[in-house]
Write a protein that holds these residues in place. Structure first.
Motif, mmCIF file in Angstrom:
data_model
loop_
_atom_site.group_PDB
_atom_site.id
_atom_site.type_symbol
_atom_site.label_atom_id
_atom_site.label_comp_id
_atom_site.label_asym_id
_atom_site.label_seq_id
_atom_site.Cartn_x
_atom_site.Cartn_y
_atom_site.Cartn_z
ATOM 1 N N HIS A 113 1.185 -1.285 0.291
ATOM 2 C CA HIS A 113 0.029 -0.237 0.274
ATOM 3 C C HIS A 113 0.982 1.559 0.161
ATOM 4 O O HIS A 113 0.603 2.000 -0.486
ATOM 5 C CB HIS A 113 -1.103 -0.095 0.888
ATOM 6 N N SER A 116 2.263 1.532 -3.441
ATOM 7 C CA SER A 116 0.893 1.921 -4.285
ATOM 8 C C SER A 116 0.735 3.443 -5.176
ATOM 9 O O SER A 116 0.636 3.052 -6.591
ATOM 10 C CB SER A 116 -0.442 1.304 -3.998
ATOM 11 N N VAL A 132 -1.246 5.864 5.795
ATOM 12 C CA VAL A 132 -1.824 4.520 5.402
ATOM 13 C C VAL A 132 -3.777 4.225 5.926
ATOM 14 O O VAL A 132 -3.589 4.496 7.316
ATOM 15 C CB VAL A 132 -0.845 3.194 5.658
ATOM 16 N N SER A 134 -6.555 2.121 5.973
ATOM 17 C CA SER A 134 -7.628 0.874 5.355
ATOM 18 C C SER A 134 -8.284 -0.028 6.439
ATOM 19 O O SER A 134 -8.664 0.665 7.734
ATOM 20 C CB SER A 134 -6.372 -0.152 4.669
ATOM 21 N N GLY A 268 -4.346 2.637 0.599
ATOM 22 C CA GLY A 268 -5.234 2.221 1.270
ATOM 23 C C GLY A 268 -6.702 2.244 1.124
ATOM 24 O O GLY A 268 -6.831 3.028 0.351
ATOM 25 N N CYS A 299 -6.027 1.063 -4.622
ATOM 26 C CA CYS A 299 -6.696 1.705 -3.057
ATOM 27 C C CYS A 299 -7.029 0.797 -2.469
ATOM 28 O O CYS A 299 -6.394 0.073 -1.310
ATOM 29 C CB CYS A 299 -7.624 2.161 -3.533
ATOM 30 N N ASP A 301 -7.185 -3.675 -1.598
ATOM 31 C CA ASP A 301 -6.385 -4.721 -1.858
ATOM 32 C C ASP A 301 -5.709 -5.285 -3.392
ATOM 33 O O ASP A 301 -7.377 -5.318 -4.419
ATOM 34 C CB ASP A 301 -6.759 -6.301 -1.194
#
Length: 338
Positions: A113, A116, A132, A134, A268, A299, A301
């Motif tokens: 992440h 990313s 991050v 999530s 995330g 964003c 998984d």
């Protein structure tokens, strides 16, 4: 160089191929049936990964015009995540590595992440701050390069995504909570209820448990969810969402003032939230920082971020043996301390 990445940490099976630096496939199979249970059922998740991972790998290779023997590096998420789900992707990747005699890299899902944003055309510039956010993690990090990652703060209880899920369930909006709350909030008054924002001793830490409890108590004071009309529920959702975003932006602003960074990256699943995007962009412009927020497919998984992170580790001289074990929880000590 051709990298095959596999992601199975929770309820998305994803396979990606990066070919000479270009993302040629990023296939994602989502397990939508979990919404019937109000959350992810671990064993059902593992079984679904088992059924789809091999066909998805074949499809990704076909889309990329790549044969198995052409792959140079094989990567999979090792953790954190659901242990049964992790085992599916990790074991599959190890099997390919062994049978093809190719290098293997086990990737930390959170590190995927963090980087990313590099899947975008406009990439973060080092050093940058990574927020991050999530379902299971909320972290604020100072990223100096692909290896030096410093933890500034994290949540001391619920993650932001968990708070969204729990409040969404409380309001009868359903699962997953992030998009449900955002949709309800679009028609709500974010200033109707002044929910509290936790202020902690550690300047960059977060806490969302108290906020979640405040929403519960407010609903109870109104006589329960059955006494709330649709507009009132929308107002609660909007006010709750505003409190979460304020807490995130407050700590991010503090970090921008304290550290000399070139970029800010919000990553995330919760990074898909439109209000967070808006407030983070305003903040970055205020301090003349570049802001990078991945597209929606990056964003959540996805295996593209796993393949990319694996390549950066490989280029830094890091590979792993096939006895590398999966891990369900994030060891925050794996990040450096200032």
């Amino acid at each position: 160089m051709i990298v095959l990445g596999i992601e199975t940490s929770c309820d998305e099976t994803s396979v990606a191929v990066i070919k000479d630096g270009l993302l040629t496939a990023n296939l994602i199979s989502s397990q939508h049936f979990h919404k019937n249970f109000g959350g992810v059922v671990p064993e059902l998740s593992s079984r679904a990964h088992l059924q789809i991972v091999n066909p998805l790998v074949k499809s990704a290779l076909e889309k990329s015009s790549v044969k198995l023997e052409d792959i140079d590096l094989i990567a999979a998420t090792a953790g954190p995540g659901l242990i049964g789900a992790l085992l599916v992707g990790l074991t599959y990747a190890k099997g390919l590595s062994l049978s093809l005699n190719k290098k293997f890299v086990a990737v930390n899902h959170i590190e995927g992440h963090i980087f990313s944003g590099f899947l975008m055309e406009e990439k973060p510039e080092f050093p940058f701050l990574a927020l991050v956010v999530s379902g299971g993690h909320t972290l604020l990090l100072l990223v100096k390069n692909f290896i030096e990652i410093y933890k500034l703060g994290s949540t001391v209880d619920d993650a932001a995504g968990e708070a969204f899920d729990k409040v969404s369930k409380l309001l009868g909006l359903g699962y997953p909570g992030g998009p449900k709350i955002q949709k309800a909030a679009e028609g709500g008054d974010a200033f109707r209820i002044n929910f509290p924002i936790a202020e902690l001793k550690e300047p960059y830490n977060f806490s969302f448990s108290g906020l979640k409890t405040a929403v519960l108590r407010y609903v109870q004071q109104q006589g329960g969810i059955q006494n709330l009309d649709e507009q009132h529920i929308k107002d609660i959702a909007a006010s709750f969402q505003m409190a979460v975003i304020k807490a995130l932006i407050q700590k991010l602003k503090r970090a921008i003032k304290s550290f000399d960074v070139k970029s800010v990256s919000i990553v995330g699943g919760v990074a898909a939230n439109s209000l967070l995007k808006e407030k983070a962009t305003e903040l970055a412009y205020e301090f003349n920082n570049k802001i990078v927020i991945p597209r929606l497919e990056f964003c959540g998984d996805n295996a593209a971020m796993i393949a990319f992170r694996a390549q950066t580790l490989f280029e830094s001289g890091i590979t792993h043996k096939l006895d590398y074990k999966p891990y369900p929880a994030l060891d925050e000590n794996s990040f450096l301390s200032l």
